[in-house]
Write a protein that holds these residues in place. Structure first.
Motif, PDB file in Angstrom:
ATOM      1  N   MET A   1       0.844  -1.176   0.000  1.00  0.00           N
ATOM      2  CA  MET A   1       0.000   0.000   0.000  1.00  0.00           C
ATOM      3  C   MET A   1       0.891   1.242   0.000  1.00  0.00           C
ATOM      4  O   MET A   1       1.814   1.350   0.790  1.00  0.00           O
ATOM      5  N   SER A   2       0.613   2.208  -0.883  1.00  0.00           N
ATOM      6  CA  SER A   2       1.401   3.436  -0.944  1.00  0.00           C
ATOM      7  C   SER A   2       1.064   4.326   0.242  1.00  0.00           C
ATOM      8  O   SER A   2       0.049   4.148   0.914  1.00  0.00           O
ATOM      9  N   ASP A   3       1.921   5.335   0.489  1.00  0.00           N
ATOM     10  CA  ASP A   3       1.682   6.255   1.592  1.00  0.00           C
ATOM     11  C   ASP A   3       0.379   7.022   1.399  1.00  0.00           C
ATOM     12  O   ASP A   3      -0.353   7.259   2.360  1.00  0.00           O
ATOM     13  N   THR A   4       0.049   7.403   0.154  1.00  0.00           N
ATOM     14  CA  THR A   4      -1.201   8.120  -0.119  1.00  0.00           C
ATOM     15  C   THR A   4      -2.399   7.221   0.163  1.00  0.00           C
ATOM     16  O   THR A   4      -3.374   7.650   0.776  1.00  0.00           O
ATOM     17  N   GLN A   5      -2.341   5.963  -0.249  1.00  0.00           N
ATOM     18  CA  GLN A   5      -3.425   5.029   0.027  1.00  0.00           C
ATOM     19  C   GLN A   5      -3.581   4.817   1.523  1.00  0.00           C
ATOM     20  O   GLN A   5      -4.687   4.771   2.039  1.00  0.00           O
ATOM     21  N   SER A   6      -2.462   4.696   2.238  1.00  0.00           N
ATOM     22  CA  SER A   6      -2.488   4.514   3.682  1.00  0.00           C
ATOM     23  C   SER A   6      -3.123   5.731   4.356  1.00  0.00           C
ATOM     24  O   SER A   6      -3.946   5.593   5.255  1.00  0.00           O
ATOM     25  N   ASN A   8      -5.256   7.935   3.022  1.00  0.00           N
ATOM     26  CA  ASN A   8      -6.687   7.932   2.727  1.00  0.00           C
ATOM     27  C   ASN A   8      -7.406   6.868   3.545  1.00  0.00           C
ATOM     28  O   ASN A   8      -8.503   7.097   4.041  1.00  0.00           O
ATOM     29  N   SER A   9      -6.788   5.704   3.679  1.00  0.00           N
ATOM     30  CA  SER A   9      -7.360   4.617   4.455  1.00  0.00           C
ATOM     31  C   SER A   9      -7.500   5.027   5.921  1.00  0.00           C
ATOM     32  O   SER A   9      -8.518   4.754   6.553  1.00  0.00           O
ATOM     33  N   ASP A  10      -6.474   5.679   6.481  1.00  0.00           N
ATOM     34  CA  ASP A  10      -6.530   6.140   7.869  1.00  0.00           C
ATOM     35  C   ASP A  10      -7.624   7.190   8.033  1.00  0.00           C
ATOM     36  O   ASP A  10      -8.392   7.152   8.998  1.00  0.00           O
ATOM     37  N   TYR A  11      -7.716   8.118   7.099  1.00  0.00           N
ATOM     38  CA  TYR A  11      -8.766   9.139   7.171  1.00  0.00           C
ATOM     39  C   TYR A  11     -10.139   8.472   7.147  1.00  0.00           C
ATOM     40  O   TYR A  11     -11.007   8.760   7.986  1.00  0.00           O
ATOM     41  N   ASP A  12     -10.343   7.568   6.197  1.00  0.00           N
ATOM     42  CA  ASP A  12     -11.628   6.876   6.082  1.00  0.00           C
ATOM     43  C   ASP A  12     -11.939   6.076   7.346  1.00  0.00           C
ATOM     44  O   ASP A  12     -13.091   6.030   7.799  1.00  0.00           O
ATOM     45  N   HIS A  13     -10.909   5.452   7.922  1.00  0.00           N
ATOM     46  CA  HIS A  13     -11.087   4.672   9.155  1.00  0.00           C
ATOM     47  C   HIS A  13     -11.654   5.555  10.261  1.00  0.00           C
ATOM     48  O   HIS A  13     -12.656   5.216  10.888  1.00  0.00           O
ATOM     49  N   SER A  27     -13.720  24.020   7.499  1.00  0.00           N
ATOM     50  CA  SER A  27     -13.050  24.631   6.344  1.00  0.00           C
ATOM     51  C   SER A  27     -11.547  24.822   6.563  1.00  0.00           C
ATOM     52  O   SER A  27     -10.794  24.893   5.595  1.00  0.00           O
ATOM     53  N   ARG A  28     -11.103  24.905   7.815  1.00  0.00           N
ATOM     54  CA  ARG A  28      -9.670  25.118   8.074  1.00  0.00           C
ATOM     55  C   ARG A  28      -9.000  23.892   8.696  1.00  0.00           C
ATOM     56  O   ARG A  28      -7.869  23.975   9.162  1.00  0.00           O
ATOM     57  N   ILE A  29      -9.666  22.740   8.673  1.00  0.00           N
ATOM     58  CA  ILE A  29      -9.107  21.521   9.259  1.00  0.00           C
ATOM     59  C   ILE A  29      -8.144  20.875   8.271  1.00  0.00           C
ATOM     60  O   ILE A  29      -8.477  20.628   7.119  1.00  0.00           O
ATOM     61  N   ILE A  30      -6.935  20.597   8.750  1.00  0.00           N
ATOM     62  CA  ILE A  30      -5.889  19.915   7.973  1.00  0.00           C
ATOM     63  C   ILE A  30      -5.716  18.523   8.583  1.00  0.00           C
ATOM     64  O   ILE A  30      -5.552  18.391   9.796  1.00  0.00           O
ATOM     65  N   THR A  31      -5.747  17.491   7.751  1.00  0.00           N
ATOM     66  CA  THR A  31      -5.540  16.123   8.227  1.00  0.00           C
ATOM     67  C   THR A  31      -4.446  15.467   7.394  1.00  0.00           C
ATOM     68  O   THR A  31      -4.223  15.844   6.242  1.00  0.00           O
ATOM     69  N   GLY A  32      -3.798  14.492   7.973  1.00  0.00           N
ATOM     70  CA  GLY A  32      -2.791  13.748   7.232  1.00  0.00           C
ATOM     71  C   GLY A  32      -2.116  12.710   8.102  1.00  0.00           C
ATOM     72  O   GLY A  32      -2.242  12.729   9.326  1.00  0.00           O
ATOM     73  N   SER A  33      -1.399  11.824   7.454  1.00  0.00           N
ATOM     74  CA  SER A  33      -0.595  10.856   8.192  1.00  0.00           C
ATOM     75  C   SER A  33       0.601  11.573   8.780  1.00  0.00           C
ATOM     76  O   SER A  33       1.239  12.375   8.100  1.00  0.00           O
ATOM     77  N   PRO A  34       0.936  11.295  10.030  1.00  0.00           N
ATOM     78  CA  PRO A  34       2.155  11.876  10.586  1.00  0.00           C
ATOM     79  C   PRO A  34       3.370  11.457   9.755  1.00  0.00           C
ATOM     80  O   PRO A  34       3.428  10.339   9.239  1.00  0.00           O
ATOM     81  N   ARG A  35       4.331  12.357   9.616  1.00  0.00           N
ATOM     82  CA  ARG A  35       5.549  12.044   8.842  1.00  0.00           C
ATOM     83  C   ARG A  35       6.256  10.811   9.383  1.00  0.00           C
ATOM     84  O   ARG A  35       6.910  10.089   8.639  1.00  0.00           O
ATOM     85  N   SER A  36       6.117  10.560  10.666  1.00  0.00           N
ATOM     86  CA  SER A  36       6.789   9.403  11.276  1.00  0.00           C
ATOM     87  C   SER A  36       6.189   8.073  10.821  1.00  0.00           C
ATOM     88  O   SER A  36       6.783   7.025  11.051  1.00  0.00           O
TER      89      SER A  36
END
Length: 187
Positions: A1-6, A8-13, A27-36
């Motif tokens: 699984m690529s980092d982008t898929q992971s 998106n999967s984490d967000y969906d989870h 409107s100002r919420i930023i989400t993402g996988s931690p760099r770690s």
């Protein structure tokens, strides 16, 4: 699984968990996988990117923060949703205390790269100088938790923050005060 898929999967989870979903909207919420959580060729962050990234350890992890209204403002707080598996047990259905401390260390540290990218903290390596953890109640496994972090003070090479872990009901399970110090030279 690529980092982008992971990611998106984490967000969906987390978006599928009723008590988590409201934190992911705005409107100002930023989400993402931690760099770690991203595998790096030099082995950096392998604890969270490999060892603690499995169905039995940390199934999913998503950082969330509110973009300040002004680009000249620092991001002072951050939330991280984490789903813990039974592979982190110290006691049955209870996360090991060392892992709880590691989570608090990691989550409070997530504010550093966010603010380095914004130019508020020098873009140099930081290391934990101390981590004082207080365990209030057991942190459950096979459960989703919310770990939050807040900057208390940035002074010269020192970055002081606090973090805490909550359950789905908002009860605080553990907290920590953490001091990071910028290294004078790279590792």
């Amino acid at each position: 699984m690529s980092d982008t898929q992971s990611e998106n999967s984490d967000y969906d989870h987390f978006a599928s968990i009723p008590w988590c979903a409201p934190h992911l909207r705005g409107s100002r919420i930023i989400t993402g996988s931690p760099r770690s959580r991203i595998v790096k060729p030099n082995g950096e962050d392998s604890l969270y990117a490999e060892t603690l990234k499995s169905q039995s350890t940390i199934l999913a992890m998503l950082e969330v923060y509110e973009e300040p209204e002004s680009p000249t403002e620092r991001v002072d707080s951050l939330k991280t949703f984490i789903t813990l598996g039974s592979g982190l047990n110290g006691y049955p259905d209870v996360c090991h205390g060392g892992i709880v401390s590691a989570i608090l260390d990691e989550v409070t540290n997530l504010l550093i790269p966010v603010n380095q990218q914004r130019g508020f903290i020098p873009d140099v390596p930081y290391m934990t100088a101390y981590l004082n953890t207080t365990f209030l109640m057991p942190v459950p496994t096979c459960a989703t938790i919310l770990a939050q972090a807040r900057i208390l003070k940035v002074e010269g090479r020192k970055y002081l923050s606090e973090g805490w872990i909550e359950d789905a009901n908002g009860s605080i399970l553990a907290r920590a005060e953490v001091l990071y110090v910028a290294l004078k030279s790279s590792l």
